[in-house]
Design a protein around this motif. Structure first.
Motif, short mmCIF file in Angstrom:
data_model
loop_
_atom_site.label_atom_id
_atom_site.label_comp_id
_atom_site.label_asym_id
_atom_site.label_seq_id
_atom_site.Cartn_x
_atom_site.Cartn_y
_atom_site.Cartn_z
N VAL A 249 -41.81 -38.43 -21.34
CA VAL A 249 -41.41 -37.40 -22.31
C VAL A 249 -42.55 -37.09 -23.30
O VAL A 249 -42.43 -36.16 -24.08
N ALA A 250 -43.63 -37.86 -23.24
CA ALA A 250 -44.70 -37.69 -24.25
C ALA A 250 -45.37 -36.32 -24.17
O ALA A 250 -45.99 -35.88 -25.13
N GLY A 251 -45.22 -35.67 -23.01
CA GLY A 251 -45.85 -34.35 -22.89
C GLY A 251 -44.83 -33.25 -22.71
O GLY A 251 -45.20 -32.09 -22.51
N ASN A 252 -43.56 -33.57 -22.75
CA ASN A 252 -42.55 -32.54 -22.47
C ASN A 252 -41.22 -32.92 -23.10
O ASN A 252 -40.56 -33.86 -22.67
N LEU A 253 -40.82 -32.16 -24.11
CA LEU A 253 -39.57 -32.48 -24.80
C LEU A 253 -38.43 -31.52 -24.44
O LEU A 253 -37.38 -31.52 -25.08
N GLU A 254 -38.67 -30.70 -23.40
CA GLU A 254 -37.59 -29.80 -22.96
C GLU A 254 -36.52 -30.60 -22.24
O GLU A 254 -36.83 -31.43 -21.39
N TYR A 255 -35.26 -30.33 -22.55
CA TYR A 255 -34.18 -31.02 -21.86
C TYR A 255 -34.01 -30.48 -20.45
O TYR A 255 -34.08 -29.27 -20.23
N THR A 256 -33.74 -31.37 -19.50
CA THR A 256 -33.27 -30.92 -18.20
C THR A 256 -31.77 -30.62 -18.36
O THR A 256 -31.15 -31.00 -19.37
#
Ligand code: SF4
Length: 408
Positions: free
Chosen positions: A303-310
């Motif tokens: 998640v360190a590079g992407n905080l978008e929820y699936t």
């Protein structure tokens, strides 16, 4: 204090931090370290660029995912974490009775990356600070720090927390404040703060008010989304320049066999959804999920590079039965007043979480030992009066019975 070969770098590091931003780990990485015998799997970096945030007024910049190393006993996992991009390792003097600091210190020293990582440790637990006069308190703090430095094999820690603080009395204690500032002036500590599991709102607001402390390590997770006072206190402290680091970010629930949470969602989804929920709050610089294997390390750092929820993560976070099923004890202390025997129920619930959910029996033992004898397990008569007081569906009765089997 005798320097152990990092003096030039450290002075340079400190000088930089006083004039501007210090980026921990922005120095380009060497290829895979030569002493890789402990590395059991290769650590692949996430494809997206790692997000860094600044830790309040300290100027320190950290990746948003760090390692809570407290339960880790595998040097390879710590080394692989560094190779993956982790630049902040959280430990404490009493984790694994000092062995955890030794492990972190050994890996960092062996890799030669002391000036590229931030090490945070904690000293002066409730039991250690009980019944001390001024002179004893000063001596205790200094002695405990020396022990940590020795085990960490370094001559400074980046963040030193007073361990487990839940009252403003400790925040405002002049002896603690002055001694910690003195240790900072000596260069043995770069930044000072508190770790807090209970009464976090008051502690955060007081730290923000005084302006004397740099960092707060606070409990925060998605099961506490309705605690608007806590969220406001985090925002207020961050605005005043206090660095905020999140712990208990998975509500203790992602990696234990909780049938309610596992029925619909994988442990990986629970972990990443929980981390993203905390980190989408930009007042929080970084989080310290505890992990002790390569799989959990990779899941957490993903998640360190992407905080978008699936879609699955969004579903989980809006599923109220998950929050209730986790039965996270938010240490609100509502149950305390109901107990006719003054049992410290919240700390017992935390002890249970460490033992049953984290499988961290050292930490469970240390937490239990922090409770004065007259408020601990043996005093509980299992009258159940407290159970009805908890609005968070914590199964207090069962957890206390399990603790009695383990520890009474
Ligand atoms: S057991 Fe329930 S009432 Fe007691 S501190 Fe925990 S969440 Fe609050």
């Amino acid at each position: 204090m005798k320097n152990r070969g990092t003096d030039y770098t450290r002075r340079e590091f400190l000088a930089t931090s006083t004039t501007g931003l210090v980026s921990v780990g922005l120095v380009s990485l060497s290829p895979r370290m030569a002493f890789g015998q402990d590395v059991k799997e290769s650590a692949e970096r996430p494809e997206a660029e790692i997000i860094y945030r600044q830790l309040g007024k300290t100027g320190l910049k950290l990746p948003i995912v760090s390692q809570g190393a407290g339960a880790c006993n595998d040097a390879g996992v710590i080394q692989a974490s560094y190779e993956l991009g982790v630049r902040h390792f959280d430990t404490a003097a009493n984790y694994q009775f000092g062995a955890n600091e030794q492990l972190v210190g050994d890996v960092v020293r062996r890799m030669g990356v002391r000036n590229k990582v931030a090490i945070a440790s904690k000293i002066y637990t409730p039991r250690q600070r009980r019944n001390l006069n001024e002179k004893q308190a000063k001596k205790k703090l200094a002695t405990l720090l020396e022990g940590s430095l020795r085990r960490l094999r370094t001559d400074y820690v980046d963040i030193l927390y007073i361990h487990d603080v839940s009252t403003t009395e400790i925040v405002n204690d002049p002896v603690i404040t002055e001694t910690m500032k003195h240790l900072k002036r000596q260069g043995k500590v770069r930044y000072i703060g508190f770790s807090t599991h209970a009464n976090m709102t008051e502690v955060l607001n007081e730290v923000a008010r005084t302006g004397a402390w740099d960092v707060v390590l606070t409990s925060i997770n998605f099961t506490m989304a309705d605690d608007t006072d806590l969220l406001k206190a985090i925002a207020n402290a961050a605005k005043k320049g206090v660095g905020i680091i999140g712990m208990k970010v998975m509500a203790g629930g992602s990696r234990w066999p909780n049938p309610d949470s596992r029925r619909e969602y994988s442990s990986s989804t629970i972990a990443t959804a929980s981390l993203k929920w905390v980190l989408r709050n930009e007042n929080i610089t970084t989080v310290i999920p505890g992990y002790n294997n390569h799989q959990h390390m990779k899941e957490d750092f993903s998640v360190a590079g992407n905080l978008e929820y699936t879609e699955e993560e969004s579903n989980l976070l809006s599923d109220n039965s998950i929050k209730l099923g986790m039965g996270f004890c938010r240490q609100c202390r509502t149950c305390l007043a109901s107990c006719p025997r003054d049992v410290d129920i919240p700390t017992l619930m935390r002890t249970h979480m460490y033992a049953a959910q984290y499988a961290n029996f050292h930490l469970a033992r240390a937490t239990l030992d922090d409770i004065p004898r007259q408020n601990s397990l043996r005093t509980c008569s299992s009258c159940d009066i407290c159970v009805a007081q908890c609005a968070n569906t914590v199964d207090i009765r069962r957890r206390i019975e399990e603790l009695k089997v383990m520890y009474a």
